[in-house]
Design a protein around this motif. Sequence first.
Motif, PDB file in Angstrom:
ATOM      1  N   ARG A  88       0.840  -1.207   0.000  1.00  0.00           N
ATOM      2  CA  ARG A  88       0.000   0.000   0.000  1.00  0.00           C
ATOM      3  C   ARG A  88       0.873   1.254   0.000  1.00  0.00           C
ATOM      4  O   ARG A  88       0.655   2.180  -0.791  1.00  0.00           O
ATOM      5  N   ARG A  89       1.834   1.286   0.910  1.00  0.00           N
ATOM      6  CA  ARG A  89       2.656   2.494   1.057  1.00  0.00           C
ATOM      7  C   ARG A  89       3.583   2.695  -0.138  1.00  0.00           C
ATOM      8  O   ARG A  89       3.772   3.835  -0.586  1.00  0.00           O
ATOM      9  N   ALA A  90       4.147   1.599  -0.650  1.00  0.00           N
ATOM     10  CA  ALA A  90       5.053   1.714  -1.794  1.00  0.00           C
ATOM     11  C   ALA A  90       4.307   2.218  -3.018  1.00  0.00           C
ATOM     12  O   ALA A  90       4.791   3.098  -3.742  1.00  0.00           O
ATOM     13  N   GLY A  91       3.111   1.676  -3.276  1.00  0.00           N
ATOM     14  CA  GLY A  91       2.323   2.114  -4.424  1.00  0.00           C
ATOM     15  C   GLY A  91       1.950   3.584  -4.328  1.00  0.00           C
ATOM     16  O   GLY A  91       2.062   4.336  -5.306  1.00  0.00           O
ATOM     17  N   LYS A  92       1.541   4.001  -3.126  1.00  0.00           N
ATOM     18  CA  LYS A  92       1.177   5.405  -2.923  1.00  0.00           C
ATOM     19  C   LYS A  92       2.375   6.318  -3.121  1.00  0.00           C
ATOM     20  O   LYS A  92       2.289   7.362  -3.778  1.00  0.00           O
ATOM     21  N   ARG A  93       3.532   5.910  -2.572  1.00  0.00           N
ATOM     22  CA  ARG A  93       4.744   6.738  -2.663  1.00  0.00           C
ATOM     23  C   ARG A  93       5.227   6.858  -4.111  1.00  0.00           C
ATOM     24  O   ARG A  93       5.634   7.946  -4.564  1.00  0.00           O
ATOM     25  N   ILE A  94       5.193   5.759  -4.847  1.00  0.00           N
ATOM     26  CA  ILE A  94       5.636   5.786  -6.245  1.00  0.00           C
ATOM     27  C   ILE A  94       4.779   6.755  -7.054  1.00  0.00           C
ATOM     28  O   ILE A  94       5.295   7.529  -7.869  1.00  0.00           O
ATOM     29  N   LYS A  95       3.482   6.735  -6.849  1.00  0.00           N
ATOM     30  CA  LYS A  95       2.601   7.632  -7.591  1.00  0.00           C
ATOM     31  C   LYS A  95       2.810   9.090  -7.183  1.00  0.00           C
ATOM     32  O   LYS A  95       2.779   9.992  -8.025  1.00  0.00           O
ATOM     33  N   GLU A  96       3.043   9.310  -5.897  1.00  0.00           N
ATOM     34  CA  GLU A  96       3.281  10.673  -5.425  1.00  0.00           C
ATOM     35  C   GLU A  96       4.595  11.226  -5.973  1.00  0.00           C
ATOM     36  O   GLU A  96       4.668  12.384  -6.410  1.00  0.00           O
ATOM     37  N   ASP A  97       5.638  10.399  -5.953  1.00  0.00           N
ATOM     38  CA  ASP A  97       6.956  10.844  -6.410  1.00  0.00           C
ATOM     39  C   ASP A  97       7.009  11.049  -7.917  1.00  0.00           C
ATOM     40  O   ASP A  97       7.928  11.693  -8.425  1.00  0.00           O
ATOM     41  N   ASN A  98       6.062  10.460  -8.641  1.00  0.00           N
ATOM     42  CA  ASN A  98       6.068  10.567 -10.100  1.00  0.00           C
ATOM     43  C   ASN A  98       4.754  11.161 -10.621  1.00  0.00           C
ATOM     44  O   ASN A  98       4.307  10.835 -11.717  1.00  0.00           O
ATOM     45  N   SER A  99       4.197  12.060  -9.832  1.00  0.00           N
ATOM     46  CA  SER A  99       2.902  12.637 -10.176  1.00  0.00           C
ATOM     47  C   SER A  99       2.923  13.421 -11.482  1.00  0.00           C
ATOM     48  O   SER A  99       1.882  13.599 -12.118  1.00  0.00           O
ATOM     49  N   ASP A 100       4.118  13.884 -11.896  1.00  0.00           N
ATOM     50  CA  ASP A 100       4.208  14.661 -13.136  1.00  0.00           C
ATOM     51  C   ASP A 100       4.458  13.791 -14.365  1.00  0.00           C
ATOM     52  O   ASP A 100       4.524  14.290 -15.483  1.00  0.00           O
ATOM     53  N   LYS A 101       4.579  12.477 -14.164  1.00  0.00           N
ATOM     54  CA  LYS A 101       4.834  11.563 -15.286  1.00  0.00           C
ATOM     55  C   LYS A 101       3.544  11.306 -16.042  1.00  0.00           C
ATOM     56  O   LYS A 101       2.507  11.008 -15.440  1.00  0.00           O
ATOM     57  N   GLU A 102       3.598  11.383 -17.348  1.00  0.00           N
ATOM     58  CA  GLU A 102       2.411  11.151 -18.166  1.00  0.00           C
ATOM     59  C   GLU A 102       1.914   9.716 -18.003  1.00  0.00           C
ATOM     60  O   GLU A 102       2.679   8.756 -18.084  1.00  0.00           O
ATOM     61  N   GLY A 103       0.635   9.566 -17.738  1.00  0.00           N
ATOM     62  CA  GLY A 103       0.031   8.243 -17.600  1.00  0.00           C
ATOM     63  C   GLY A 103       0.228   7.600 -16.245  1.00  0.00           C
ATOM     64  O   GLY A 103      -0.103   6.421 -16.073  1.00  0.00           O
TER      65      GLY A 103
END
Length: 246
Positions: free
Chosen positions: A92-107
Amino acid sequence: NGKKPVRLIKQLCYMLGCSDNDIVMDFFAGSATTQHAIMQLNLEQDSSIKVISVQLPEKFDAKSKDQKAGHKFCIDLGLSPNVCEISKERIRRAGKRIKEDNSDKEGIENLDTGFRVFKIDSSNMLDVTLSPDEAHPDMFEAQVGNIKKDRSSEDLLFQVLLDWGVDLSLPINREEIEGKEVFFVDGNALAACFEEGVNEDFVKKLAEKQPLRVVFRDDGFVSDSVKINVEQIFKLKSPATDIKVI
């Protein structure tokens, strides 16, 4: 033994050429490093690798020097102090962190960080096989239903998916038809209703959805006549539907 860094697992999967639709098996999930690594790899190479992990619910010993940190972590979060809970929380935490850290990535919104948890259990169905000398008049009322009382609709749904050989990772949506909960798996690939009080009006509405397969519980119909008419209703409104009753 010891900790396996995400970077190492990710590099191993990359060297093995893991790509779209591949499945990585991890028989010792531990703290879910493999799942973390695959999510990161999927992000970097825009792939959709899946992971199947296995982990025994080993309990943490609060008195053990090596395990007390894990025990405290679970207790602080209100979780059962075992390794499986650590695995789930890490994902849960890893998935959330990855999306937060790459929020500017397309898609980035399409990166799949979801997961499902299954555990081995006994059948959902009651064992009604008895020898003649085991039968007695007082037992028949308890044997009216064929499904164990403590089983949920989700339990029954996944049993059906296994019986039919349907991929357990397919998307599942809940809808309400005539006030009853219906599960739709992979769009219209499968429709399942395990509610009681199923009548002809409900069956007609469901048949209009034209699912490829549909399943009901045997004791869910309001009457035997409705159960008998189900096949005829689907023949008229959705003749290609495969019908199953459990």
